[in-house]
Design a protein around this motif. Structure first.
Motif, PDB file in Angstrom:
ATOM      1  N   SER A   1       0.912  -0.887   0.244  1.00 40.76           N
ATOM      2  CA  SER A   1       0.027   0.115   0.167  1.00 40.76           C
ATOM      3  C   SER A   1       0.566   1.122  -0.074  1.00 40.76           C
ATOM      4  CB  SER A   1      -1.030   0.478   1.302  1.00 40.76           C
ATOM      5  OG  SER A   1      -0.196   0.228   2.443  1.00 40.76           O
ATOM      6  N   LEU A   2       2.025   0.738   0.710  1.00 40.41           N
ATOM      7  CA  LEU A   2       2.888   2.606   0.612  1.00 40.41           C
ATOM      8  C   LEU A   2       3.297   2.386  -0.746  1.00 40.41           C
ATOM      9  CD1 LEU A   2       4.911   4.231   2.158  1.00 40.41           C
ATOM     10  CD2 LEU A   2       6.133   2.769   2.183  1.00 40.41           C
ATOM     11  N   ALA A   3       3.850   1.330  -1.812  1.00 40.85           N
ATOM     12  CA  ALA A   3       4.135   1.412  -2.865  1.00 40.85           C
ATOM     13  C   ALA A   3       2.814   2.829  -3.589  1.00 40.85           C
ATOM     14  CB  ALA A   3       4.149   0.164  -3.547  1.00 40.85           C
ATOM     15  N   ALA A   4       1.907   2.246  -3.082  1.00 36.18           N
ATOM     16  CA  ALA A   4       0.711   2.671  -3.980  1.00 36.18           C
ATOM     17  C   ALA A   4       0.633   4.099  -4.456  1.00 36.18           C
ATOM     18  CB  ALA A   4      -1.053   2.167  -3.792  1.00 36.18           C
ATOM     19  N   LEU A   5       0.627   4.148  -2.888  1.00 34.25           N
ATOM     20  CA  LEU A   5       0.758   5.894  -2.363  1.00 34.25           C
ATOM     21  C   LEU A   5       2.335   6.831  -3.139  1.00 34.25           C
ATOM     22  CD1 LEU A   5       0.161   5.334   1.836  1.00 34.25           C
ATOM     23  CD2 LEU A   5      -1.363   6.621  -0.344  1.00 34.25           C
ATOM     24  N   GLU A   6       2.908   5.823  -3.493  1.00 32.13           N
ATOM     25  CA  GLU A   6       4.044   6.169  -3.964  1.00 32.13           C
ATOM     26  C   GLU A   6       3.677   6.441  -5.421  1.00 32.13           C
ATOM     27  OE1 GLU A   6       6.793   7.652  -2.430  1.00 32.13           O
ATOM     28  OE2 GLU A   6       6.876   6.311  -0.821  1.00 32.13           O
ATOM     29  N   ASP A   7       3.427   5.903  -5.449  1.00 35.93           N
ATOM     30  CA  ASP A   7       2.743   6.218  -7.344  1.00 35.93           C
ATOM     31  C   ASP A   7       1.925   6.879  -8.216  1.00 35.93           C
ATOM     32  OD1 ASP A   7       4.313   3.940  -8.518  1.00 35.93           O
ATOM     33  OD2 ASP A   7       2.312   1.877  -8.373  1.00 35.93           O
ATOM     34  N   VAL A   8       1.339   7.164  -7.061  1.00 35.99           N
ATOM     35  CA  VAL A   8       0.117   8.904  -6.953  1.00 35.99           C
ATOM     36  C   VAL A   8       0.964  10.017  -7.575  1.00 35.99           C
ATOM     37  CG1 VAL A   8      -1.582  10.745  -6.143  1.00 35.99           C
ATOM     38  CG2 VAL A   8      -0.942   8.420  -5.081  1.00 35.99           C
ATOM     39  N   ALA A   9       2.382  10.063  -7.619  1.00 35.81           N
ATOM     40  CA  ALA A   9       2.876  11.893  -7.665  1.00 35.81           C
ATOM     41  C   ALA A   9       3.143  11.109  -8.726  1.00 35.81           C
ATOM     42  CB  ALA A   9       3.561  12.374  -6.916  1.00 35.81           C
ATOM     43  N   LEU A  10       2.652  11.419 -10.107  1.00 36.59           N
ATOM     44  CA  LEU A  10       3.865  11.115 -11.639  1.00 36.59           C
ATOM     45  C   LEU A  10       4.264  12.351 -12.569  1.00 36.59           C
ATOM     46  CD1 LEU A  10       1.223   8.017 -12.869  1.00 36.59           C
ATOM     47  CD2 LEU A  10       3.517   7.752 -11.357  1.00 36.59           C
ATOM     48  N   TRP A  11       5.234  12.615 -13.550  1.00 36.93           N
ATOM     49  CA  TRP A  11       5.139  13.663 -14.102  1.00 36.93           C
ATOM     50  C   TRP A  11       4.102  14.158 -14.726  1.00 36.93           C
ATOM     51  CZ3 TRP A  11      10.822  13.574 -15.672  1.00 36.93           C
ATOM     52  CH2 TRP A  11      12.046  13.786 -14.985  1.00 36.93           C
ATOM     53  N   HIS A  12       4.052  15.666 -14.938  1.00 36.55           N
ATOM     54  CA  HIS A  12       3.500  16.171 -15.467  1.00 36.55           C
ATOM     55  C   HIS A  12       1.879  15.009 -15.871  1.00 36.55           C
ATOM     56  CE1 HIS A  12       6.210  18.951 -16.201  1.00 36.55           C
ATOM     57  NE2 HIS A  12       6.996  17.643 -16.488  1.00 36.55           N
ATOM     58  N   GLU A  13       1.264  15.211 -17.582  1.00 37.98           N
ATOM     59  CA  GLU A  13       0.270  13.911 -17.578  1.00 37.98           C
ATOM     60  C   GLU A  13       0.603  12.703 -18.103  1.00 37.98           C
ATOM     61  OE1 GLU A  13      -0.588  17.771 -17.327  1.00 37.98           O
ATOM     62  OE2 GLU A  13       0.985  17.223 -19.625  1.00 37.98           O
ATOM     63  N   ARG A  14       1.631  12.102 -17.340  1.00 34.05           N
ATOM     64  CA  ARG A  14       2.583  11.197 -16.961  1.00 34.05           C
ATOM     65  C   ARG A  14       3.437  10.166 -17.011  1.00 34.05           C
ATOM     66  NH1 ARG A  14       2.324   5.808 -20.365  1.00 34.05           N
ATOM     67  NH2 ARG A  14       2.019   3.744 -18.733  1.00 34.05           N
ATOM     68  N   ASP A  15       4.181   9.281 -16.548  1.00 33.11           N
ATOM     69  CA  ASP A  15       5.331   8.979 -16.809  1.00 33.11           C
ATOM     70  C   ASP A  15       4.577   7.357 -16.677  1.00 33.11           C
ATOM     71  OD1 ASP A  15       6.288   8.269 -13.891  1.00 33.11           O
ATOM     72  OD2 ASP A  15       6.393  10.631 -13.838  1.00 33.11           O
ATOM     73  N   ILE A  16       6.045   6.630 -16.651  1.00 36.09           N
ATOM     74  CA  ILE A  16       5.741   5.325 -16.669  1.00 36.09           C
ATOM     75  C   ILE A  16       5.773   5.022 -15.391  1.00 36.09           C
ATOM     76  CG2 ILE A  16       7.673   3.847 -17.283  1.00 36.09           C
ATOM     77  CD1 ILE A  16       6.288   2.416 -19.099  1.00 36.09           C
ATOM     78  N   SER A  17       6.530   5.554 -14.120  1.00 37.99           N
ATOM     79  CA  SER A  17       7.280   4.724 -12.853  1.00 37.99           C
ATOM     80  C   SER A  17       6.294   4.129 -12.221  1.00 37.99           C
ATOM     81  CB  SER A  17       7.690   6.182 -12.166  1.00 37.99           C
ATOM     82  OG  SER A  17       6.711   6.947 -11.978  1.00 37.99           O
ATOM     83  N   HIS A  18       4.817   3.968 -12.607  1.00 41.93           N
ATOM     84  CA  HIS A  18       3.580   3.221 -11.459  1.00 41.93           C
ATOM     85  C   HIS A  18       4.281   2.003 -11.846  1.00 41.93           C
ATOM     86  CE1 HIS A  18       1.593   4.853 -15.713  1.00 41.93           C
ATOM     87  NE2 HIS A  18       1.395   3.960 -14.636  1.00 41.93           N
ATOM     88  N   SER A  19       4.493   2.219 -13.380  1.00 44.31           N
ATOM     89  CA  SER A  19       4.300   0.809 -14.233  1.00 44.31           C
ATOM     90  C   SER A  19       4.312  -0.876 -13.884  1.00 44.31           C
ATOM     91  CB  SER A  19       4.124   0.950 -15.714  1.00 44.31           C
ATOM     92  OG  SER A  19       3.824   0.025 -16.581  1.00 44.31           O
TER      93      SER A  19
END
Length: 465
Positions: free
Chosen positions: A288-306
């Protein structure tokens, strides 16, 4: 997927071939919408559906070259589909396919977990009623407090699980959104009507507004709800572990014929299933902490959450599914020892009735400070292991001034503490229709079957899956 903890229903949700089936269906529905709108020739969608083949091995081979999984998927489809493949993915971006399909999978996983929770609620309700009058000592700080019942403890768990079910229902609704709004979310090349058509056919709602992706606060809320549920599962499992300690032994996990507790000590009967749940809960919380880290992405999207989501979404849903099924079995077969509960209730020689005695003194007109000091003085003497608490208070001049022998005796009745259980149970179980205990896995499966109905022509033609 974590092989050891993956149950069949949840496995089918996260299988690679199933993901590709949903990807194809999103593409086909988009074509169908364009066809109905007169944007592409009639009959294209039917021809693509008839000729399309999903070949995971071919997709993997193409991806090694193109370094892009959606491009590899589309190129693999183009081979059997032929010239009609030019109508696939028109005006779309990869996340239109990936995020919409992921929403379907997450909704399917949530349905399975909600079914598991109904099964657990059914067992908790049954055993809470079974042990409603099974008196045991309540503990605070690990120290004996006042009498409760084992059923009362289980009723608390029932209400807690029901809150989790409400939360999961809410996040399931929140995650069940799709987007086909294009590379920046502005519908630059396809109108909103295509998104609305596709989502309606998949049982999703259109995301009111999206960038290149569905915003990841939705996914973080979903994983957080699972983490909260896992935390409560750990709480219940920890209680079972404590109750099974040799010096407590008020309840224990069922020990099946032929089971071995230790490779070294033949006598051991360990709470291994509950310990397993406590360990798995740590993984779900961490995810769940990793999911919270995925909220902040660059601009309209980056791929770091994928890359993160490829791990945490299957793993967390797989683990919570497994944990709920295992906890349900633990509680269903739990061995409960009322005689040992009664024995432990009497370990302190009546000290657990100190507040009842204090209240009785106050009701008879004693001053609180003086009454508290009198009760505590005798309690501290009883702690030393001399006379029993009831014997000491009966001889105390201040206490005997306000209470006669029968009034003191009444203060040491454990049933007094359970006199409001009927009203408590009425509150907790007033609306328990959603916890029938018999609709767990079929309920989750049924939701998925309904969504798959429109994709039936594709299912079964997957190659190499």
């Amino acid at each position: 997927m974590i092989e050891r903890y993956t149950l069949p229903h949840m496995r089918s949700v996260w299988e690679l071939g199933h993901k590709y089936e949903i990807w194809l269906e999103v593409e086909l529905l988009a074509c169908e919408a364009l066809e109905q709108g007169g944007k592409i020739p009639r009959g294209v969608t039917a021809r693509i559906r008839r000729n399309a083949r999903i070949d995971p091995e071919r997709i993997a081979a193409i991806e090694k070259v193109v370094k892009h999984d959606v491009v590899a998927f589309l190129e693999s489809l183009a081979e059997p589909v032929g010239v009609d493949a030019r109508y696939l993915h028109a005006g779309l971006t990869s996340s239109d396919i990936v995020d919409t399909s992921l929403a379907v999978q997450m909704a399917e996983a949530a349905d399975i977990i909600l079914g598991d929770m109904d099964m657990l609620l059914g067992v908790l309700k049954q055993r809470a009623h079974e042990h409603r009058e099974t008196i045991m000592v309540g503990r605070s700080h690990g120290v004996h407090g006042e009498p409760v019942s084992f059923g009362f403890k289980l009723a608390i768990w029932y209400e807690e699980v029901r809150r989790h079910r409400d939360r999961l229902r809410a996040v399931r609704q929140d995650i069940a959104v799709g987007k086909l709004s294009g590379a920046m979310g502005t519908f630059a090349h396809l109108g909103p009507e295509v998104e609305e058509f596709v989502c309606a056919r998949l049982g999703l709602k259109p995301d009111p507004i999206s960038s290149q992706i569905v915003q990841r606060d939705r996914h973080a809320a979903y994983l957080s709800a699972l983490a909260l549920l896992a935390a409560s599962i750990e709480k219940f499992a920890t209680e079972v572990r404590h109750l099974q300690r040799t010096e407590v032994l008020e309840a224990e996990e069922y020990f099946s014929p032929g089971q071995k507790g230790s490779s070294a000590m033949p006598h051991k009967r360990n709470p291994i299933a509950a310990e397993n749940l406590c360990g798995l809960a740590r993984i779900v919380r961490a995810n769940s902490l990793a999911a919270l880290e995925d909220v902040a992405l660059w601009h309209e999207r980056d791929i770091s959450h994928s890359s993160v989501e490829r791990v945490i979404l299957p793993d967390s849903t797989i683990l919570v599914d497994f944990m709920l099924v295992r906890l349900t079995e633990i509680l269903k077969t739990l061995l409960v020892y009322p005689a040992r509960m009664k024995q432990n209730l009497e370990l302190t020689g009546g000290l657990i009735y100190s507040q009842r005695l204090l209240v009785a003194l106050l009701e008879q007109g004693a001053q609180r400070t003086a009454a508290y000091e009198a009760v505590q003085r005798n309690a501290m003497e009883a702690w030393k292991g001399g006379a029993k608490f009831q014997e000491l208070v009966a001889k105390d001049p201040l206490i005997s001034r306000y209470l006669n022998a029968s009034q003191i005796e009444a203060c040491f009745d454990p049933k007094y503490y359970l006199r409001h259980l009927s009203r408590i149970y009425a509150r907790v179980f007033a609306d328990a229709s959603g916890a029938s205990g018999g609709k767990g896995r079929p309920a989750g499966e049924g939701g998925r079957q309904g969504r798959r109905a429109g994709r039936g022509e594709v299912k079964g033609r997957r190659k190499g899956g």
